[in-house]
Scaffold this motif. Structure first.
Motif, PDB file in Angstrom:
ATOM      1  N   MET A 116      37.977  35.972  36.066  1.00  0.00           N
ATOM      2  CA  MET A 116      38.217  36.928  34.969  1.00  0.00           C
ATOM      3  C   MET A 116      39.174  36.353  33.938  1.00  0.00           C
ATOM      4  O   MET A 116      38.971  36.503  32.733  1.00  0.00           O
ATOM      5  CB  MET A 116      38.811  38.234  35.523  1.00  0.00           C
ATOM      6  CG  MET A 116      37.782  39.203  36.080  1.00  0.00           C
ATOM      7  SD  MET A 116      38.470  40.899  36.168  1.00  0.00           S
ATOM      8  CE  MET A 116      39.598  40.746  37.533  1.00  0.00           C
ATOM      9  N   LEU A 132      40.304  36.698  46.770  1.00  0.00           N
ATOM     10  CA  LEU A 132      40.640  37.604  45.675  1.00  0.00           C
ATOM     11  C   LEU A 132      41.108  36.810  44.456  1.00  0.00           C
ATOM     12  O   LEU A 132      40.740  37.114  43.315  1.00  0.00           O
ATOM     13  CB  LEU A 132      41.739  38.566  46.142  1.00  0.00           C
ATOM     14  CG  LEU A 132      42.103  39.711  45.197  1.00  0.00           C
ATOM     15  CD1 LEU A 132      40.884  40.529  44.811  1.00  0.00           C
ATOM     16  CD2 LEU A 132      43.155  40.627  45.832  1.00  0.00           C
ATOM     17  N   VAL A 171      39.880  36.947  40.483  1.00  0.00           N
ATOM     18  CA  VAL A 171      40.813  37.187  39.391  1.00  0.00           C
ATOM     19  C   VAL A 171      40.846  35.969  38.466  1.00  0.00           C
ATOM     20  O   VAL A 171      40.873  36.095  37.232  1.00  0.00           O
ATOM     21  CB  VAL A 171      42.228  37.506  39.932  1.00  0.00           C
ATOM     22  CG1 VAL A 171      43.250  37.566  38.804  1.00  0.00           C
ATOM     23  CG2 VAL A 171      42.210  38.823  40.701  1.00  0.00           C
ATOM     24  N   ILE A 215      34.939  42.844  43.812  1.00  0.00           N
ATOM     25  CA  ILE A 215      36.184  43.266  44.466  1.00  0.00           C
ATOM     26  C   ILE A 215      35.970  44.596  45.204  1.00  0.00           C
ATOM     27  O   ILE A 215      36.373  44.768  46.354  1.00  0.00           O
ATOM     28  CB  ILE A 215      37.336  43.403  43.441  1.00  0.00           C
ATOM     29  CG1 ILE A 215      37.670  42.035  42.839  1.00  0.00           C
ATOM     30  CG2 ILE A 215      38.573  43.994  44.098  1.00  0.00           C
ATOM     31  CD1 ILE A 215      38.564  42.102  41.610  1.00  0.00           C
ATOM     32  N   ALA A 216      35.288  45.539  44.545  1.00  0.00           N
ATOM     33  CA  ALA A 216      35.072  46.855  45.150  1.00  0.00           C
ATOM     34  C   ALA A 216      34.155  46.756  46.379  1.00  0.00           C
ATOM     35  O   ALA A 216      34.399  47.402  47.391  1.00  0.00           O
ATOM     36  CB  ALA A 216      34.478  47.811  44.114  1.00  0.00           C
ATOM     37  N   ARG A 217      33.117  45.938  46.306  1.00  0.00           N
ATOM     38  CA  ARG A 217      32.140  45.851  47.403  1.00  0.00           C
ATOM     39  C   ARG A 217      32.621  45.026  48.579  1.00  0.00           C
ATOM     40  O   ARG A 217      32.402  45.381  49.726  1.00  0.00           O
ATOM     41  CB  ARG A 217      30.852  45.204  46.883  1.00  0.00           C
ATOM     42  CG  ARG A 217      29.921  46.169  46.208  1.00  0.00           C
ATOM     43  CD  ARG A 217      28.624  45.450  45.896  1.00  0.00           C
ATOM     44  NE  ARG A 217      27.905  46.130  44.842  1.00  0.00           N
ATOM     45  CZ  ARG A 217      27.173  45.525  43.926  1.00  0.00           C
ATOM     46  NH1 ARG A 217      27.047  44.196  43.931  1.00  0.00           N
ATOM     47  NH2 ARG A 217      26.543  46.219  43.010  1.00  0.00           N
ATOM     48  N   GLN A 233      35.829  43.684  49.045  1.00  0.00           N
ATOM     49  CA  GLN A 233      37.260  43.784  49.357  1.00  0.00           C
ATOM     50  C   GLN A 233      37.873  42.461  49.809  1.00  0.00           C
ATOM     51  O   GLN A 233      38.433  42.365  50.904  1.00  0.00           O
ATOM     52  CB  GLN A 233      37.481  44.848  50.426  1.00  0.00           C
ATOM     53  CG  GLN A 233      37.031  46.213  49.939  1.00  0.00           C
ATOM     54  CD  GLN A 233      37.100  47.248  51.025  1.00  0.00           C
ATOM     55  OE1 GLN A 233      36.148  47.420  51.778  1.00  0.00           O
ATOM     56  NE2 GLN A 233      38.242  47.897  51.126  1.00  0.00           N
ATOM     57  N   PRO A 234      37.738  41.436  48.989  1.00  0.00           N
ATOM     58  CA  PRO A 234      38.275  40.128  49.381  1.00  0.00           C
ATOM     59  C   PRO A 234      39.797  40.137  49.427  1.00  0.00           C
ATOM     60  O   PRO A 234      40.437  40.956  48.763  1.00  0.00           O
ATOM     61  CB  PRO A 234      37.780  39.201  48.265  1.00  0.00           C
ATOM     62  CG  PRO A 234      37.650  40.095  47.083  1.00  0.00           C
ATOM     63  CD  PRO A 234      37.225  41.428  47.617  1.00  0.00           C
ATOM     64  N   VAL A 274      34.692  42.933  39.023  1.00  0.00           N
ATOM     65  CA  VAL A 274      35.177  44.224  39.507  1.00  0.00           C
ATOM     66  C   VAL A 274      34.272  44.767  40.616  1.00  0.00           C
ATOM     67  O   VAL A 274      34.739  45.263  41.649  1.00  0.00           O
ATOM     68  CB  VAL A 274      35.281  45.205  38.316  1.00  0.00           C
ATOM     69  CG1 VAL A 274      35.351  46.624  38.788  1.00  0.00           C
ATOM     70  CG2 VAL A 274      36.495  44.855  37.461  1.00  0.00           C
ATOM     71  N   LEU A 275      32.964  44.644  40.433  1.00  0.00           N
ATOM     72  CA  LEU A 275      32.026  45.100  41.469  1.00  0.00           C
ATOM     73  C   LEU A 275      32.208  44.308  42.756  1.00  0.00           C
ATOM     74  O   LEU A 275      32.162  44.867  43.853  1.00  0.00           O
ATOM     75  CB  LEU A 275      30.585  44.944  40.977  1.00  0.00           C
ATOM     76  CG  LEU A 275      30.070  46.074  40.087  1.00  0.00           C
ATOM     77  CD1 LEU A 275      28.631  45.807  39.676  1.00  0.00           C
ATOM     78  CD2 LEU A 275      30.182  47.426  40.825  1.00  0.00           C
TER      79      LEU A 275
END
Lengths: 238, 238
Positions: B89, B82, B86, B72-74, B76-77, B69-70
């Motif tokens: 996860m 992306l 995922v 993705i937020a940092r 922005q792939p 999650v971090l």
């Protein structure tokens, strides 16, 4: 979060996510009730409908995951906002598993078409299901309302379900020992009872997610938990 | 992804994630082998060790989720990057469930301490476990190497496991019908066999995740799948 615009866009994204989770919750709750109804009434078509609807639940879970990930990438939420998104993903995962367990019960309906149909056993299963379905409903309400005390009540409340499950297992064992012709029927009911118990476990998982969303950390307490896997020790098998 | 710096930072994040998934995979594989070993050798302390190690797996899964999650937020792939995150996860979620199933078997070891110990049954369980553990290993290798054909081989390959499981269930039913004193022992083995079969299902889930990561979409084919829940129809119970 930077501008007011971003904050508003985030709120819209989050609302859509919680709406999708609520939709999943509605389907999952109905699957629980209908799969057990199908078992009790030996309603094979109803069992098949439960099996069929599970694909909807799976699709919704994937959609929630996709949207959650896009929201994180676009809005870069921090702290409590990030936890809201992660929480939605986690609840969706538990609801998807609940659907799998109900689907498994739906599949078993066809195998239970025998004349042996002791009402007492089904009463126990029904009672367990009522309790578990209530837990699922309560915890989803607690999730929607960010109601920590309500979530904690669910988290602490699965001991009764475990107790009914254990007593149901004992009864099923008795039937099996009395007449070998009952064995395969009773095994199916045992797997169903275990599935319902596991659905209750997912309700408590969701309660933990609500705790995490609100408190910002994982629960460290050990959950009070009966352990059914030791039932053989309580029922003499010699 | 904007600058070269960001791309490099993303690669470092991703490497850390795949390293953590590999660590989870190692623990999960060992839990599968050790839980069944504990069952076969009636080794209660080994069963308890499997139960204890499950908390490590749970903690790793939470750590992977947090880091994903971090990232993705940092960073922005987009697109394939992306999907890598995922995918990590999703694989972690399946490995966590595999751990739960092995833990459940570990708990049952204590309940299986009886003199009734037919070697033939355990051979079947062992054979099933070998196959499933190989599937888990192969699919984790395929995940690490982005090897789509290898992942698809696992995806198609769980029919043999289902067949062994069905024949094991039949055998267990026979033992139960022969002597009611075997019933509770055999029920535990049935739950264990079902757990191993479910571990195989998670291996195929991971294969689907590999497909999604590489192809950018979900598999639409229906998996070839034996369905054990109908076993009662193949074994006359009257």
């Amino acid at each position: 979060m930077g501008s007011e615009h971003t904050a508003k866009a985030f709120d819209t994204d989050l609302q859509e996510l919680t709406r999708l989770v609520a939709e999943m919750g509605g389907i999952a709750e109905r699957m629980i009730v209908e799969s057990v109804d199908a078992l009790i009434r030996r309603d094979v078509p109803l069992g098949q409908r439960v099996v069929a609807i599970d694909t909807e639940l799976d699709a919704l879970q994937k959609r929630i995951e996709e949207r959650a990930v896009l929201t994180i990438a676009r809005r870069q939420p921090m702290a409590v906002d990030l936890r809201e998104i992660v929480g939605a993903m986690r609840v969706a995962t538990d609801l998807e598993r609940i659907g799998d367990l109900a689907k498994n019960m739906g599949k078993r309906v066809a195998a239970l078409e025998t004349d042996f149909h002791p009402l007492k056993l089904f009463r126990g299963l029904e009672h367990m299901t009522d309790l578990v379905q209530q837990q699922v409903k309560s915890v989803l309400d607690a999730y929607a309302a960010h109601d920590l005390p309500a979530a904690m009540a669910v988290w602490k409340g699965d001991e009764e379900v475990d107790a009914i499950c254990t007593s149901l297992f004992r009864e099923l064992l008795t039937y099996m020992m009395e007449d070998p012709r009952n064995i395969s029927f009773c095994i199916h009911l045992m797997f169903c009872a275990k599935n319902i118990e596991r659905i209750g476990d997912h309700a408590t998982n969701i309660a933990e997610t609500v705790f995490y969303m609100i408190e910002g950390q994982a629960i460290t307490d050990k959950r009070p938990k009966g352990d059914m896997t030791t039932f053989a020790n309580t029922v003499p098998n010699t």
